[in-house]
Design a protein around this motif. Sequence first.
Motif, PDB file in Angstrom:
ATOM      1  N   PRO A  74       0.848  -1.198   0.000  1.00  0.00           N
ATOM      2  CA  PRO A  74       0.000   0.000   0.000  1.00  0.00           C
ATOM      3  C   PRO A  74       0.879   1.242   0.000  1.00  0.00           C
ATOM      4  O   PRO A  74       1.980   1.219   0.567  1.00  0.00           O
ATOM      5  CB  PRO A  74      -0.784  -0.122   1.311  1.00  0.00           C
ATOM      6  N   PRO A  75       0.450   2.364  -0.590  1.00  0.00           N
ATOM      7  CA  PRO A  75      -0.829   2.526  -1.274  1.00  0.00           C
ATOM      8  C   PRO A  75      -0.740   2.322  -2.782  1.00  0.00           C
ATOM      9  O   PRO A  75      -1.351   3.061  -3.547  1.00  0.00           O
ATOM     10  CB  PRO A  75      -1.180   3.970  -0.942  1.00  0.00           C
ATOM     11  N   GLY A  76       0.020   1.344  -3.219  1.00  0.00           N
ATOM     12  CA  GLY A  76       0.119   1.046  -4.649  1.00  0.00           C
ATOM     13  C   GLY A  76      -0.969   0.076  -5.076  1.00  0.00           C
ATOM     14  O   GLY A  76      -1.362  -0.823  -4.321  1.00  0.00           O
ATOM     15  N   GLY A  77      -1.475   0.247  -6.297  1.00  0.00           N
ATOM     16  CA  GLY A  77      -2.545  -0.604  -6.781  1.00  0.00           C
ATOM     17  C   GLY A  77      -2.166  -2.071  -6.857  1.00  0.00           C
ATOM     18  O   GLY A  77      -3.034  -2.951  -6.800  1.00  0.00           O
ATOM     19  N   GLY A  78      -0.863  -2.356  -6.965  1.00  0.00           N
ATOM     20  CA  GLY A  78      -0.417  -3.738  -7.022  1.00  0.00           C
ATOM     21  C   GLY A  78      -0.780  -4.541  -5.780  1.00  0.00           C
ATOM     22  O   GLY A  78      -0.836  -5.772  -5.827  1.00  0.00           O
ATOM     23  N   PHE A  79      -1.036  -3.848  -4.673  1.00  0.00           N
ATOM     24  CA  PHE A  79      -1.461  -4.546  -3.456  1.00  0.00           C
ATOM     25  C   PHE A  79      -2.772  -5.291  -3.698  1.00  0.00           C
ATOM     26  O   PHE A  79      -2.964  -6.404  -3.187  1.00  0.00           O
ATOM     27  CB  PHE A  79      -1.629  -3.549  -2.304  1.00  0.00           C
ATOM     28  N   ILE A  80      -3.674  -4.687  -4.476  1.00  0.00           N
ATOM     29  CA  ILE A  80      -4.986  -5.295  -4.726  1.00  0.00           C
ATOM     30  C   ILE A  80      -4.817  -6.631  -5.448  1.00  0.00           C
ATOM     31  O   ILE A  80      -5.392  -7.654  -5.052  1.00  0.00           O
ATOM     32  CB  ILE A  80      -5.881  -4.357  -5.559  1.00  0.00           C
ATOM     33  N   SER A  81      -4.023  -6.635  -6.523  1.00  0.00           N
ATOM     34  CA  SER A  81      -3.873  -7.865  -7.303  1.00  0.00           C
ATOM     35  C   SER A  81      -3.139  -8.935  -6.501  1.00  0.00           C
ATOM     36  O   SER A  81      -3.519 -10.114  -6.519  1.00  0.00           O
ATOM     37  CB  SER A  81      -3.155  -7.582  -8.625  1.00  0.00           C
ATOM     38  N   LYS A  82      -2.105  -8.549  -5.760  1.00  0.00           N
ATOM     39  CA  LYS A  82      -1.372  -9.561  -4.996  1.00  0.00           C
ATOM     40  C   LYS A  82      -2.196 -10.070  -3.818  1.00  0.00           C
ATOM     41  O   LYS A  82      -2.053 -11.228  -3.402  1.00  0.00           O
ATOM     42  CB  LYS A  82      -0.029  -8.997  -4.541  1.00  0.00           C
ATOM     43  N   TRP A  83      -3.078  -9.242  -3.278  1.00  0.00           N
ATOM     44  CA  TRP A  83      -3.971  -9.686  -2.218  1.00  0.00           C
ATOM     45  C   TRP A  83      -4.899 -10.792  -2.743  1.00  0.00           C
ATOM     46  O   TRP A  83      -5.079 -11.825  -2.102  1.00  0.00           O
ATOM     47  CB  TRP A  83      -4.775  -8.505  -1.692  1.00  0.00           C
ATOM     48  N   PHE A  84      -5.454 -10.577  -3.921  1.00  0.00           N
ATOM     49  CA  PHE A  84      -6.334 -11.592  -4.500  1.00  0.00           C
ATOM     50  C   PHE A  84      -5.557 -12.844  -4.903  1.00  0.00           C
ATOM     51  O   PHE A  84      -6.077 -13.961  -4.799  1.00  0.00           O
ATOM     52  CB  PHE A  84      -7.100 -11.021  -5.699  1.00  0.00           C
ATOM     53  N   LEU A  85      -4.325 -12.666  -5.353  1.00  0.00           N
ATOM     54  CA  LEU A  85      -3.502 -13.833  -5.663  1.00  0.00           C
ATOM     55  C   LEU A  85      -3.243 -14.662  -4.407  1.00  0.00           C
ATOM     56  O   LEU A  85      -3.303 -15.901  -4.436  1.00  0.00           O
ATOM     57  CB  LEU A  85      -2.177 -13.398  -6.288  1.00  0.00           C
ATOM     58  N   ALA A  86      -2.960 -13.976  -3.293  1.00  0.00           N
ATOM     59  CA  ALA A  86      -2.737 -14.684  -2.030  1.00  0.00           C
ATOM     60  C   ALA A  86      -4.008 -15.397  -1.570  1.00  0.00           C
ATOM     61  O   ALA A  86      -3.964 -16.558  -1.136  1.00  0.00           O
ATOM     62  CB  ALA A  86      -2.252 -13.701  -0.961  1.00  0.00           C
ATOM     63  N   LEU A  87      -5.138 -14.706  -1.673  1.00  0.00           N
ATOM     64  CA  LEU A  87      -6.410 -15.337  -1.315  1.00  0.00           C
ATOM     65  C   LEU A  87      -6.688 -16.543  -2.207  1.00  0.00           C
ATOM     66  O   LEU A  87      -7.211 -17.570  -1.754  1.00  0.00           O
ATOM     67  CB  LEU A  87      -7.553 -14.327  -1.429  1.00  0.00           C
ATOM     68  N   GLY A  88      -6.335 -16.411  -3.487  1.00  0.00           N
ATOM     69  CA  GLY A  88      -6.538 -17.519  -4.415  1.00  0.00           C
ATOM     70  C   GLY A  88      -5.676 -18.718  -4.073  1.00  0.00           C
ATOM     71  O   GLY A  88      -6.116 -19.868  -4.202  1.00  0.00           O
ATOM     72  N   ALA A  89      -4.429 -18.464  -3.642  1.00  0.00           N
ATOM     73  CA  ALA A  89      -3.558 -19.566  -3.229  1.00  0.00           C
ATOM     74  C   ALA A  89      -4.138 -20.280  -2.011  1.00  0.00           C
ATOM     75  O   ALA A  89      -4.109 -21.513  -1.919  1.00  0.00           O
ATOM     76  CB  ALA A  89      -2.160 -19.045  -2.937  1.00  0.00           C
ATOM     77  N   LEU A  90      -4.693 -19.501  -1.072  1.00  0.00           N
ATOM     78  CA  LEU A  90      -5.350 -20.105   0.093  1.00  0.00           C
ATOM     79  C   LEU A  90      -6.602 -20.876  -0.326  1.00  0.00           C
ATOM     80  O   LEU A  90      -6.875 -21.967   0.171  1.00  0.00           O
ATOM     81  CB  LEU A  90      -5.715 -19.018   1.102  1.00  0.00           C
ATOM     82  N   GLU A  91      -7.352 -20.289  -1.255  1.00  0.00           N
ATOM     83  CA  GLU A  91      -8.583 -20.909  -1.732  1.00  0.00           C
ATOM     84  C   GLU A  91      -8.307 -22.241  -2.426  1.00  0.00           C
ATOM     85  O   GLU A  91      -9.120 -23.177  -2.353  1.00  0.00           O
ATOM     86  CB  GLU A  91      -9.293 -19.944  -2.682  1.00  0.00           C
ATOM     87  N   SER A  92      -7.176 -22.335  -3.085  1.00  0.00           N
ATOM     88  CA  SER A  92      -6.815 -23.571  -3.789  1.00  0.00           C
ATOM     89  C   SER A  92      -6.109 -24.572  -2.881  1.00  0.00           C
ATOM     90  O   SER A  92      -5.790 -25.676  -3.321  1.00  0.00           O
ATOM     91  CB  SER A  92      -5.912 -23.249  -4.985  1.00  0.00           C
ATOM     92  N   HIS A  93      -5.827 -24.162  -1.618  1.00  0.00           N
ATOM     93  CA  HIS A  93      -5.134 -25.005  -0.637  1.00  0.00           C
ATOM     94  C   HIS A  93      -3.720 -25.362  -1.097  1.00  0.00           C
ATOM     95  O   HIS A  93      -3.192 -26.412  -0.729  1.00  0.00           O
ATOM     96  CB  HIS A  93      -5.936 -26.285  -0.354  1.00  0.00           C
ATOM     97  N   GLU A  94      -3.122 -24.463  -1.871  1.00  0.00           N
ATOM     98  CA  GLU A  94      -1.752 -24.665  -2.349  1.00  0.00           C
ATOM     99  C   GLU A  94      -0.839 -23.666  -1.639  1.00  0.00           C
ATOM    100  O   GLU A  94      -0.474 -22.622  -2.173  1.00  0.00           O
ATOM    101  CB  GLU A  94      -1.674 -24.498  -3.870  1.00  0.00           C
ATOM    102  N   LEU A  95      -0.466 -23.995  -0.401  1.00  0.00           N
ATOM    103  CA  LEU A  95       0.291 -23.046   0.418  1.00  0.00           C
ATOM    104  C   LEU A  95       1.701 -22.822  -0.123  1.00  0.00           C
ATOM    105  O   LEU A  95       2.303 -21.786   0.156  1.00  0.00           O
ATOM    106  CB  LEU A  95       0.345 -23.537   1.868  1.00  0.00           C
ATOM    107  N   ALA A  96       2.224 -23.777  -0.884  1.00  0.00           N
ATOM    108  CA  ALA A  96       3.561 -23.588  -1.453  1.00  0.00           C
ATOM    109  C   ALA A  96       3.585 -22.375  -2.372  1.00  0.00           C
ATOM    110  O   ALA A  96       4.552 -21.599  -2.378  1.00  0.00           O
ATOM    111  CB  ALA A  96       3.984 -24.839  -2.219  1.00  0.00           C
TER     112      ALA A  96
END
Length: 492
Positions: free
Chosen positions: A391-413
């Motif tokens: 923050p406060p760069g817009g890239g935080f938004i995309s990487k936040w969703f990427l992190a959530l997606g990794a959690l959602e897929s249960h691929e912690l690696a």
Amino acid sequence: MHEIVSIRPLLAVIASLAVTPILLSARSPNVREGWTFAAGAVKLGIVLSMLPAVLGGNVFCFALTEVIPGIRLAFRVDAMGMLFALVASTLWIVTSAYSIGYMRGLDEHSQTRYFCFFAIALSATIGAAFAANLVTLYMFYEILSFATYPLVTHHQDEEAKISGRKYLFFIVGGSVVLVLPAMIICHMKAGTLDFAPQGFLAGHVTQGLAAVLLLLFVFGLAKAALMPMHSWLPAAMVAPTPVSALLHAVAVVKVGAFSVARVLTGVFGVDLLAQYGLGILLAVLASITILVASFIALSQDGLKRRLAFSTIGQLSYILLGVALLTPKSITGGLVHIAMHAFGKITLFFCAGAIFVAAGIKNISEMKGLGRRMPITMGAFFIGSLSVIGLPPGGGFISKWFLALGALESHELAFLCVLLFSSFLNAAYFLPIAYNAFFAKPPDDAKEVGFQEAPPWCVVPLAFTAIASVWLFFNPWPFLDLARLAAAQVTGG
């Protein structure tokens, strides 16, 4: 989903192409650049005119002609294509303004040729964004390759010629040798090449053949710079900085990443990729590229080369997001197309402004530079935050969703890859800004006081830096389009 038959997709494609004869015949640079801005405004206006309907879940369609029996040259504007087209058409106007300051500031030769091929490249980019099938995508992909070759070799010296040959070898050679056979096999097996929301290969290919086709596409679409098909990109840094900005943020590499995303979702489909475990295969390849490129970037003293290897890693964030196959990861990967574009174009604009104003190319020479160029180095810091994902760069938004997606897929690696690579991003960007403002200038540095680049350079980089911050607080419409696209391809 309602299909709207309209000529607007075609008009958006040809808007910049139509002015190239005028650019060639213009006797005055002001007339030439005025027509460039006019074409950019028309292109952006056409794209924006379709935005409300696309956000409503509709698509625009237009078939131009039949290339061969059963295969049409056709356009289809959905949420994914709209997201990319909106990024490209917006940043083309900004890059054109920056080009004026850079090219005039250095009194570059062949500026008319430069602006003409710039316009052709943007037509090809929008054509790829709006492609309705593999044939249309491939055609505009190749047009973009040949349109950007004269830009990469603009200086016409031996280094430029060598870099140009490498550029064509990877991006044209890869597509001809790998993508064309993959397309032929797809048509033989499925009887169509038209993109479908859930793909068209399901039920037509075995796991082994699907894996082969996946590798042919992701490596053949070499503009995505997935290692080892990446070395053309650092070599292309011999081009003028506005071209580098075009390559890294507006057109070439984003067409590569977008094309891979389109093939994954529109050809294979999320369900097929999950069924055969191909998403994990691509996620591993993307993770290797992310980490290796980040480590190489740490060792680069040339500013543009460091930015180039950063781009190689950042592109694979897009591929990783789509490869994880969850709604949140796909959202993060697609919205990263926009967030990275605004952040990285800011960094390249800053690199060019530094060269125009101070003649500096290497990071080791930039100590204390922030005292002479506070606007440029301030924008560089903001662009760095966005690319890192802070923050406060817009890239935080995309990487936040990427992190959530990794959690959602249960691929912690892969979550660990995201976090560690972001740390590496910070390691190769933040010291540049820190040393520029707080380190002592070299002993042989001249005391010249305030020395920013010309306004045509500084205003665009300030605009994209502010836009990067604005997108952190208000990521509309890019996040909305990414969410809609993710829902369309996952059936959500």
